[in-house]
Structure formats: structure tokens, C-alpha cells
Scaffold this motif. Sequence first.
Motif, PDB file in Angstrom:
ATOM      1  N   UNK A 299      43.150  40.573  39.702  1.00 29.51           N
ATOM      2  CA  UNK A 299      44.290  39.761  40.449  1.00 29.51           C
ATOM      3  C   UNK A 299      45.671  40.030  39.941  1.00 29.51           C
ATOM      4  N   UNK A 300      46.536  40.434  40.778  1.00 23.12           N
ATOM      5  CA  UNK A 300      47.842  40.817  40.415  1.00 23.12           C
ATOM      6  C   UNK A 300      48.517  39.771  39.634  1.00 23.12           C
ATOM      7  N   UNK A 301      48.258  38.421  39.732  1.00 21.84           N
ATOM      8  CA  UNK A 301      48.811  37.220  39.136  1.00 21.84           C
ATOM      9  C   UNK A 301      48.527  37.319  37.712  1.00 21.84           C
ATOM     10  N   UNK A 302      46.995  37.972  37.577  1.00 16.20           N
ATOM     11  CA  UNK A 302      46.652  37.826  36.046  1.00 16.20           C
ATOM     12  C   UNK A 302      46.691  39.109  35.317  1.00 16.20           C
TER      13      UNK A 302
ATOM     14  N   UNK B 277      40.905  34.738  29.562  1.00 17.61           N
ATOM     15  CA  UNK B 277      41.968  33.718  30.565  1.00 17.61           C
ATOM     16  C   UNK B 277      42.420  32.631  29.777  1.00 17.61           C
TER      17      UNK B 277
ATOM     18  N   UNK C 140      45.159  33.397  27.673  1.00 20.53           N
ATOM     19  CA  UNK C 140      46.323  33.748  28.735  1.00 20.53           C
ATOM     20  C   UNK C 140      47.068  32.394  29.053  1.00 20.53           C
ATOM     21  N   UNK C 141      46.142  31.515  29.313  1.00 18.54           N
ATOM     22  CA  UNK C 141      46.832  30.224  29.860  1.00 18.54           C
ATOM     23  C   UNK C 141      47.269  29.322  28.580  1.00 18.54           C
TER      24      UNK C 141
ATOM     25  N   UNK D  98      47.741  27.300  33.837  1.00 23.70           N
ATOM     26  CA  UNK D  98      49.122  27.460  33.798  1.00 23.70           C
ATOM     27  C   UNK D  98      49.417  28.716  34.323  1.00 23.70           C
TER      28      UNK D  98
ATOM     29  N   UNK E 156      50.654  30.895  28.223  1.00 24.90           N
ATOM     30  CA  UNK E 156      51.461  30.443  29.426  1.00 24.90           C
ATOM     31  C   UNK E 156      51.855  28.998  28.875  1.00 24.90           C
TER      32      UNK E 156
ATOM     33  N   UNK F 208      48.189  36.363  45.178  1.00 25.11           N
ATOM     34  CA  UNK F 208      48.119  37.694  44.697  1.00 25.11           C
ATOM     35  C   UNK F 208      48.790  38.842  45.797  1.00 25.11           C
TER      36      UNK F 208
ATOM     37  N   UNK G 289      36.041  39.735  38.507  1.00 22.77           N
ATOM     38  CA  UNK G 289      36.756  39.811  39.983  1.00 22.77           C
ATOM     39  C   UNK G 289      38.281  39.489  39.861  1.00 22.77           C
ATOM     40  N   UNK G 290      38.410  38.407  39.115  1.00 20.05           N
ATOM     41  CA  UNK G 290      39.889  37.512  38.762  1.00 20.05           C
ATOM     42  C   UNK G 290      40.661  38.504  37.761  1.00 20.05           C
TER      43      UNK G 290
END
Lengths: 337, 337
Positions: free
Chosen positions: A283-286, A253, A256-257, B284, A260, B257, A279-280
Motif C-alpha cells: 500500500x502506498x500509505x505504508x 507494521x 511503523x505505528x 497511527x 508514527x 492509497x 498485501x498491505x
Amino acid sequence: MVKAAGPGRPPTSVDIARVAGTSQATVSRALNGGRVAAATRERILAISRELGYTPNAAARSMVTSRTGLVGVVVSDLTNPFYPEFLEEIAACLGARRQHMLLQNAAGGGDREAVELLLQQRVDGIVFTAAVEGSEAVADLVARRFPVVLANRVVDAGCDSVEGDHPAGAAAVVDHLAGLGHRHIAVLAGLPGASTSARRLAGIRDRLTSLALPAPDVVETGFDYDRAVRAATELLTGPQPPTAIVGLNDQVAFAALNAAAALGVAVPSRLSVAGFDDVRQASWPTLGLTTVRQPQVAMAARSVALLNERIDDPDLAPRHEVLPAELIVRSTTGPAAS
Amino acid sequence: MVKAAGPGRPPTSVDIARVAGTSQATVSRALNGGRVAAATRERILAISRELGYTPNAAARSMVTSRTGLVGVVVSDLTNPFYPEFLEEIAACLGARRQHMLLQNAAGGGDREAVELLLQQRVDGIVFTAAVEGSEAVADLVARRFPVVLANRVVDAGCDSVEGDHPAGAAAVVDHLAGLGHRHIAVLAGLPGASTSARRLAGIRDRLTSLALPAPDVVETGFDYDRAVRAATELLTGPQPPTAIVGLNDQVAFAALNAAAALGVAVPSRLSVAGFDDVRQASWPTLGLTTVRQPQVAMAARSVALLNERIDDPDLAPRHEVLPAELIVRSTTGPAAS
DNA sequence: GATCATGGTGTATACGTATACATCATGAAG
DNA sequence: CTTCATGATGTATACGTATACACCATGATC
């Protein structure tokens, strides 16, 4: 010292006995399922409820020499790997009327954590992600104190449960290689962190057997902020990698950040993959591509192994490997040209 | 029962005394800083180290009637609000040589959690997000047992610490209203959850004082999966809202999400805001606009209040409100036409 | 009707520690 | 030399519980 008898002091089994007109022994038997006349038991239970009696675990443990407490040592509570893991641990313990005593060994110093757990006379300890060759763990094992290592490899001949790191590592490498990535960077934990070491070794092995170049490796200690800095440096360097593998989801993550924040598009310019399937990650956002570790199963097996050892300290050390599985989501794609 | 004397039983202060040729009382004094000749103390400490002595907390607590343990009851470990909060709690306790006994009151049933903590004779309990009018809490307060409620409102005349919910709620509403949003939906906790109720009330108040329509409210119990479903229904319904406010960050992420899964663009088609300013909110990749709750300060004040009460149970109940602050990031924007 | 198993209960004790109190030696103060 | 404060230590006890053991009554068995 005059016995205060004030309302401040919680009622004891002696108080109940006094009210019920029996001996304290009978009260103890009534509450714990010993042989007691039905009428007597009823009376005692009623009085117990009325007085708001709560058994004193300390006193009980002194005579039974069992506390029903199990220590759990984690290295970093903010790692999203833990919540589910701990919930499952607690659930499994609850089924045997045991309870969890959680200790956060911040900064790898598990000495103090162990010290406290021993003072509380826990029946056993589950270590997660302890540092390789931890003296504290070695001491415990030498004393034949019940210990289980979860999510880390065997070191001192004690029970352990881990994911199939070589298989997981091979799967990520195959996946990335298949997408055309040749310049892969890895965000690792500290050199002594066994989970990190095993995953890294697996990645290296697979890369060499595929005749691909060795990875850039940055050891961040699985610290989120340091991982962000490391990823930023990688991406702004002279030869940025086309793929970054975080050896756990938390640092993935971070990558990823960092991307971004720099405006580096994922997955078109950079692919990112992790380990754990926190779990995260789903998430569709990740949508993180990651190697799933069976956290729930790992927790369950850890508790099971620990209890078997508590019941029989003479068991031979056991080592269980749980299957790992690559989950492909949206952070990995064909290597940029 | 013959005293086993085997290596299995941990050494006691009596064992040390036997080796040192002193009385057990002297050993106790030497270890706890009482008056002991320097030479004797040195000898005892050496023997203690050599034997691997660890004081038995249970035995100690029986005579001192203090355990140094503080219970912490949380409602849902997977809520990302907790990790930092708990780390801070642990840190504050550590400074006073106290320790945390964590209990996860899954599903709002805090009865069992409290029961265990009382059996362990914790010196006090910090409740987070307990359900309004919890019997268990009321009982404790009635017995004058030291209790602090963190992140929830006063109910039974005990100490409490919370964020400034009205101010925070007003800030979000002002922000969204300023962006032109008139159709706002709210993902709330259960009706009995005081934090949720206070934030919701704040939002309603501000909307009415701005002469804006009342919000759509869905009570999800702060459960992530239910929040995703609720948000999905809202967004696919006949009159989808232009903004969704989650009453904590966890459900705000759920809304984010759900939108991503439906292909609803944020913030161009939908604005999302939350409460807490959990660590991930600043990522971000997520960039959640949210009302910051001072988690660290809240943890610190909770511990401070609890210890003051432990030391003096006769204090009048105190209620502290910590400032809330709106953090605008990238999930909120002008309302779609 | 004597013997005996059995259920129900009380008495006594142990767990490991902290601490109040008593004891004793030492040296200072008169 | 006596008196006395002081420091160092030992003795004894309490905390609350579980359980081994002893005891007694009861009814069954022969």
C-alpha cells in the motif's frame, strides 16, 4: 423409537430408492457413477433433485474411510499473512474436491486443535507456524499421520515447505548495511517459533560476516500489541536503533505505528523492514520494505505434498525451500547521522 | 475384506472394550459420563489414553444426529473485517464445544459452500454479507434449517444481526457536512449487497434531509483493486470530490492509497471515511475515520441466536440491531476551498 | 443351440458410536 | 425371608452409505 419421517430429517438414499422403486445400492451407484441403466440413472437423479437430497458425508466416510477434509492449523488469524495463504489452500483443495477445516491454535496450544481435527478424521493436516518441538505434531508424525509444515523448518522428519530464510535475512542485512545502518534492532517471535528463529539466525550470521555489531533482539511472540510496546521502548530508550527489522510484516507494521505515534520520521530518522510481503505492505500509505515470501506458491506446494503423502504414506520426508526476495519500498533509507 | 488391524487404522471403542474385557457399551458410557463403576471407568480411561483413542465424530453424529459443527460463510477472506469476527465466533462456539467449518464463497456463489456444509451436516450456518435474495439462503430458510445472517439485513424471515446502518451513515454525513464538504463520493459494494445498500441509503437520506447534493456512487463490489481504480478515476476526473466514503474500511483504505499514489494530501485536499473500524483503522500510520461496527458483539450475538434456533426451530425470526459509533481520526478534515 | 462374457440389479454387510432394553447382583426395607 | 429399588453391565439395534457378491437376462460366439 418410531422413525419420525418428519420433514425435519434430511432425505436419504433409502428414501430415493423407495420412491424410485429400486434398491438403495442402485441409488448409490447412480449417484456415484457406477454401472446403471441410463433410464434408471435419469429417474434417480430427478428424484434426488426433487427431494433435495444431500449425501451424508459422515456415513460416506465411515465406509470409505476418507473424509476429503484437510485440517489447517494457524497460530493467529489476525496475522495478515493468512488470508491469501488460506484462499490459495482452499482453491488447491477444491480442485481435488477436498475441503478445508480451519483451526485457530490460539496461544500456541495446538493440542486441542489437533484433537478436533482427528475426531473429524481429516485425511491430513497442514500446520503453519507451529511451535518448535510441538508434542502434538511429533505424535502425529510418529503415528505416520500425513502432516505438512508450511512456513517452518523440519523438525520430526515430516514434509515441510518454507521460504529461503537465510537468503532473505542476508538480503535485508545487506540492504540496511549498505544504507549505513550499524545499530539494528529486531522484533522476533517466541524463541520456539522456528520461522522466527531461522530468520533471526540468518540476520545474526550476516551481521557477523559483515563485522557489524549484533542486533538488539526483543521477543514479542509476533503479537501486535506487544510489538508496539517493544518498539516504543526501543525508540524511547537511551540508544535508539536506526533500523528495526520485524521478523514478519505484522510486527514491522507495529514498529511503523510506534514510530508514527512517537513522531519519529520514517525513513529519515528510522528505517523499518519486515518479512512476508503481505498485501498491505505494498500500500502506498505504508510502503513497507520487506522480504517477500511466496505465500501462494507455499500454499500450493503444501497441498501438493500433503496429497502425495496421503496417497503414499511411505514416501521419504521432503523439504522444499522457496525463493525469497527483498522488496525495497519507502520505509528504509540512509541511516541518520 | 480381512480386518487389517494394522497400526494405520485408528483405535475404536471396540478395541478398548476388547482390551478392558468389557462391552463396547460400557466403554461408551465410561467416556461420556454414564453410570459406570469407578474402577471400571479408571481402567477404560487409562486404556483409552494408552491406545491414543480419538472418538470418531462421523460415527457419533450418525447416532446423535448432531455434529457440533457450525458453518460460517464469508464472501472474501481478505477483508480485514473477518479475522476478529471469526476469532470471536470460534471462541463462542468453543464454549459450547462446537466448532467452526469455514467456507469462502468467492464471487458471491454461495451455492457450493452451502452444499458442502449440508453434506457435513452442520447444525446451523452463519452467513456474513451474503448477496441479497440468495437462492441458497432462501432454500435453507424454507426448509427451516437454522440460519443466521450477520452484518446484513433480514430477507427471508430468518434471524439476523446487523449494525445500525442508518445511524452510522447519518453520523458520517453530519461529520463531513460539518467540515464543509458538499461534493461527496461513495465507494459501494454490489447493488445486491445488503450491507452496502443500507449504508448507501442512509447516506443518501441524510444528505437530502440536509439539502446537500446527492453523492457520486461507484459500485466496486468491495473489491480492493477495483476500488483503487475507481478512486483514482474520481480523483483525476474533471470535478474531484472533496470527500470519499468507503462503505467498508477495505475500500476506504483503497481510497487512501489511491490518494497517496496520486500525491493527493489527506485530509487537507481529500477527506476519507470508512465503515467497520477494522483493527488497522486505528493504526497511527493510517488513522482512518470510520463508523465502528461492534464486530465482537456481532459475532457473539450471531452464535447465540443460532444456538437458540438450533435448540428450538419454532422460534419467531428475530432481528437485532447493534449500535454504530463514529470514530473520528486523522483522515477527515475541513473541505478544501 | 450350448457356452459365455457382460451389463444391470438386488441382497447383505461393514464402518464406529450411542442408547433403549434386559439381566443380574447387591443391599435395604418390610 | 421376601420384595424391590438401584447400580453396573451386557445385548441388540439404528444411523446412511459404499461395495463385495450373487443373480438374472441378454446377446454374441463357436
